[in-house]
Enzyme design. Structure first.
Site, PDB file in Angstrom:
ATOM      1  N   GLY A 108       0.074  -2.881  -2.159  1.00 42.52           N
ATOM      2  CA  GLY A 108      -1.196  -3.616  -2.003  1.00 42.52           C
ATOM      3  C   GLY A 108      -1.545  -3.815  -0.544  1.00 42.52           C
ATOM      4  N   GLY A 110      -1.346  -5.401   2.341  1.00 40.23           N
ATOM      5  CA  GLY A 110      -0.447  -6.422   2.888  1.00 40.23           C
ATOM      6  C   GLY A 110      -0.970  -7.004   4.186  1.00 40.23           C
ATOM      7  N   LYS A 127      -7.948  -4.834   9.523  1.00 45.22           N
ATOM      8  CA  LYS A 127      -6.514  -4.538   9.389  1.00 45.22           C
ATOM      9  C   LYS A 127      -5.742  -5.357  10.411  1.00 45.22           C
ATOM     10  CE  LYS A 127      -3.204  -0.715   9.328  1.00 45.22           C
ATOM     11  NZ  LYS A 127      -3.082   0.745   9.224  1.00 45.22           N
ATOM     12  N   ASP A 139       4.310  -9.662   7.967  1.00 43.73           N
ATOM     13  CA  ASP A 139       3.627 -10.821   8.548  1.00 43.73           C
ATOM     14  C   ASP A 139       2.105 -10.715   8.468  1.00 43.73           C
ATOM     15  OD1 ASP A 139       3.193  -8.802  10.336  1.00 43.73           O
ATOM     16  OD2 ASP A 139       4.254  -9.733  12.017  1.00 43.73           O
ATOM     17  N   ASP A 270       0.266   5.907  -1.593  1.00 47.42           N
ATOM     18  CA  ASP A 270      -0.592   4.758  -1.283  1.00 47.42           C
ATOM     19  C   ASP A 270      -1.381   5.001   0.009  1.00 47.42           C
ATOM     20  OD1 ASP A 270       2.188   4.509  -0.296  1.00 47.42           O
ATOM     21  OD2 ASP A 270       1.417   2.793   0.795  1.00 47.42           O
TER      22      ASP A 270
HETATM   23  P1  AMP Z   1       2.055   1.612   5.463  1.00 46.01           P
HETATM   24  O1  AMP Z   1       3.367   2.310   5.620  1.00 46.01           O
HETATM   25  O2  AMP Z   1       1.476   1.108   6.753  1.00 46.01           O
HETATM   26  O3  AMP Z   1       1.087   2.424   4.689  1.00 46.01           O
HETATM   27  O4  AMP Z   1       2.326   0.278   4.634  1.00 46.01           O
HETATM   28  C1  AMP Z   1       2.968   0.267   3.373  1.00 46.01           C
HETATM   29  C2  AMP Z   1       2.803  -1.077   2.731  1.00 46.01           C
HETATM   30  O5  AMP Z   1       3.355  -2.105   3.558  1.00 46.01           O
HETATM   31  C3  AMP Z   1       1.365  -1.485   2.481  1.00 46.01           C
HETATM   32  O6  AMP Z   1       1.343  -2.241   1.291  1.00 46.01           O
HETATM   33  C4  AMP Z   1       1.047  -2.339   3.677  1.00 46.01           C
HETATM   34  O7  AMP Z   1      -0.002  -3.250   3.446  1.00 46.01           O
HETATM   35  C5  AMP Z   1       2.354  -3.070   3.892  1.00 46.01           C
HETATM   36  N1  AMP Z   1       2.554  -3.492   5.272  1.00 46.01           N
HETATM   37  C6  AMP Z   1       2.831  -2.734   6.352  1.00 46.01           C
HETATM   38  N2  AMP Z   1       2.967  -3.487   7.445  1.00 46.01           N
HETATM   39  C7  AMP Z   1       2.766  -4.769   7.070  1.00 46.01           C
HETATM   40  C8  AMP Z   1       2.778  -6.031   7.744  1.00 46.01           C
HETATM   41  N3  AMP Z   1       3.031  -6.133   9.037  1.00 46.01           N
HETATM   42  N4  AMP Z   1       2.523  -7.129   7.006  1.00 46.01           N
HETATM   43  C9  AMP Z   1       2.279  -7.067   5.690  1.00 46.01           C
HETATM   44  N5  AMP Z   1       2.260  -5.905   5.005  1.00 46.01           N
HETATM   45  C10 AMP Z   1       2.506  -4.783   5.667  1.00 46.01           C
HETATM   46 MG    MG Z   2      -0.613   2.312   3.958  1.00 46.93          MG
END
Ligand code: AMP
Ligand code: MG
Length: 511
Positions: A108, A110, A127, A139, A270
């Site tokens: 989701g 995040g 973002k 965070d 995702d």
């Molecule tokens: P990504 O690898 O950036 O596509 O992120 C994978 C998942 O981790 C997604 O659900 C992001 O929203 C969540 N995510 C990545 N970094 C953070 C963060 N600093 N805080 C909260 N969620 C994160």
């Molecule tokens: Mg992502």
């Protein structure tokens, strides 16, 4: 079957009042209308004393936002998440997905907060604007370096003509954010007709929420792929058509990535856009030396997302999407047939990209032009030559374009240690060229092979300065990368071979 263009932003909408504190943005009920199963409503968490890091005037214009508003404190606070837009609908959406080949369960948004959809059909997200119910251990923040990279690469890809989520702005704050070391926070304002990912479909399918799965698919078809309902379309089932249409768009996207030498780095399901947009810029890289096995993500120790794996991975990801859509498609053979669209489209689109890079497409109207087999052999030989000699990808193609336009061959030849190997190749290429109109070929090549790509070291240099609050490097890169096929006097160094230290830059998933 052809896909329809996505709706474009309605620049300077007549009902927009640029003097309004919201910049005059008017909203409509888009994704939020799907209902609470799809998201959680929430507010961004403010950041102290925000400042501008970068702004895309081109994106602002497309949204109908005035220069004056983009310079205002109202804009700064709204695009940091400190003040909400009136009439927007702040929410974080739920999705799941496969990460590095394994089912990862619920993920989701995040750290991305959806502000709403403009009347022009563009969704806006912040973002890094704070935690959401989907943040898991994170965070909800994004650091300055990765936000600058996302901002610049979004606009660079758009400049290259590659489908992508866009970026309106980056704002920063001195609020500390802990990664491997303590860094500072930033927020990117992302813009796209839809941020829906393959993972959204996987989420509802995996949880056997078939009514929601259908709602989501119907929303995507009605908004973005209306041709899927045509009876004369690929099949009688609109959801099979959707799979075929997404396969087609994804194939065209991958052909463009491969042709320009773009490595995404984290092609988890995702991070795959249902519109075939490049989305979620993390450890991406444009190739310097052409190494087909190149892995740009320092965390990808197995090389799952290496440059030459990307086309197969996209197919694998589409297979996951197909599986998720099975409750709506019903027939496995139909789904598998729709996925075949990916392979045929990718081969055709990649061949088309390579022909344009070599200037051969300019000879299309000449019946005496090179045969298809001869063209294929030339394309293979060219890629093998680049790989064997680890030649700088962008400099080779741009230099070759300039040579075809009448310049000397030496700048290209000098990229090779084994110059005889280049001369041999040039001989066979010249034979092809002699059969087509060289002027047309040169025009095409100069519009296809960019002079400027967003190399890692360019980002690194701009980020170092930005950390000292000097954002001129970000501005300069935005100017140049937004028009990557043009000459930009004074910025020749952005088109030069990377320095030796560029090979030591390590970019991981940490952002
Ligand atoms: P990504 O690898 O950036 O596509 O992120 C994978 C998942 O981790 C997604 O659900 C992001 O929203 C969540 N995510 C990545 N970094 C953070 C963060 N600093 N805080 C909260 N969620 C994160
Ligand atoms: Mg992502």
């Amino acid at each position: 079957m052809s896909t329809l263009p996505t709706p474009s932003a309605d620049a300077a909408l007549p009902h927009q009042n640029p003097d309004h504190p919201d910049g005059g943005l008017a909203w409509r009920n888009g994704f939020a209308a799907l209902g609470p199963a799809f998201y959680t409503r929430l507010r961004p968490r403010p950041l102290p004393s925000p400042y501008w890091v970068g702004r895309s005037a081109a994106m602002a214009r497309e949204l109908g936002l005035s220069d004056a508003w983009m310079a205002s404190d109202e804009a700064l606070h709204r695009l940091t998440g400190n003040t909400l837009f009136e009439g927007g609908d702040a929410l974080a959406s739920v999705y799941s997905g496969h990460q590095f080949g394994h089912w990862a369960g619920q993920l989701g948004d995040g750290r991305a907060i959806w502000l709403g959809e403009t009347r022009g059909g563009q969704e806006i997200q912040l973002k890094g604007a704070g935690p959401t119910p989907y943040s898991r251990m994170g965070d909800g923040r994004a650091v300055l370096r990765s936000s600058i990279r996302e901002f610049l690469c979004s606009e660079a890809m758009h400049g290259l003509g590659i489908p992508t989520t866009r970026a309106l702005a980056v704002t920063g704050s001195d609020a500390p954010v802990r990664r491997e070391e303590v860094e500072t926070a930033a927020v990117v304002t992302r813009v796209a007709p839809s941020f829906i990912r393959f993972g959204h479909f996987e989420h509802f399918s995996h949880n056997r929420l078939h009514a929601e799965l259908k709602t989501l698919a119907d929303h995507v078809i009605d908004r973005h792929y209306p041709a899927c309902r045509d009876s004369a379309s690929y099949s009688a089932n609109p959801y099979t058509n959707l799979l075929a249409a997404v396969s087609e768009r994804t194939a065209r996207l991958l052909a463009q990535w491969q042709a320009v030498g773009f490595c995404h780095g984290v092609m988890n399901t995702d991070n795959m856009s249902i519109l075939g947009l490049t989305i979620d810029y993390g450890p991406f890289q444009f190739l310097d030396a052409f190494d087909p096995d190149h892995i740009c993500n320092h965390s990808d120790t197995g090389g799952r997302y290496a440059y030459n794996q990307q086309p197969n991975i996209a197919h694998w990801n589409l297979f996951c999407l197909g599986q998720a859509l099975m409750p709506l498609i019903g027939d496995q053979d139909q789904a598998l047939a729709a996925l075949e669209v990916y392979k045929s489209t990718f081969l055709e689109a990649f061949h088309g990209q390579m022909r344009a890079k070599l200037g051969l497409a300019a000879g299309e109207h000449r019946p005496s032009g090179p045969s298809l087999d001869a063209e294929r052999a030339l394309i293979d030989a060219t890629l093998q030559l680049l790989a064997r000699h680890r030649v700088d990808h962008s400099l080779f193609w741009r230099g070759l374009s300039q040579h075809v336009a009448g310049g000397p061959a030496d700048p290209v030849r000098d990229l090779f240690i084994d110059r005889a190997a280049f001369d041999m190749w040039l001989l066979s290429y010249s034979e092809h060229l002699s059969q087509i109109n060289r002027g047309l070929a040169a025009d095409l090549m100069l519009k296809t092979n960019p002079k400027y790509v967003f190399r890692n070291h360019l980002g690194e240099l701009a980020i170092r300065r930005a950390k000292l609050k000097d954002f001129s490097g970000v501005d300069d890169l935005l100017t140049v990368l937004s028009r990557p096929f043009d000459e930009h006097p004074g910025f020749e160094s952005f088109a030069a071979l990377p320095p030796e230290w560029a090979a030591c830059i390590e970019i991981s998933c940490s952002s």
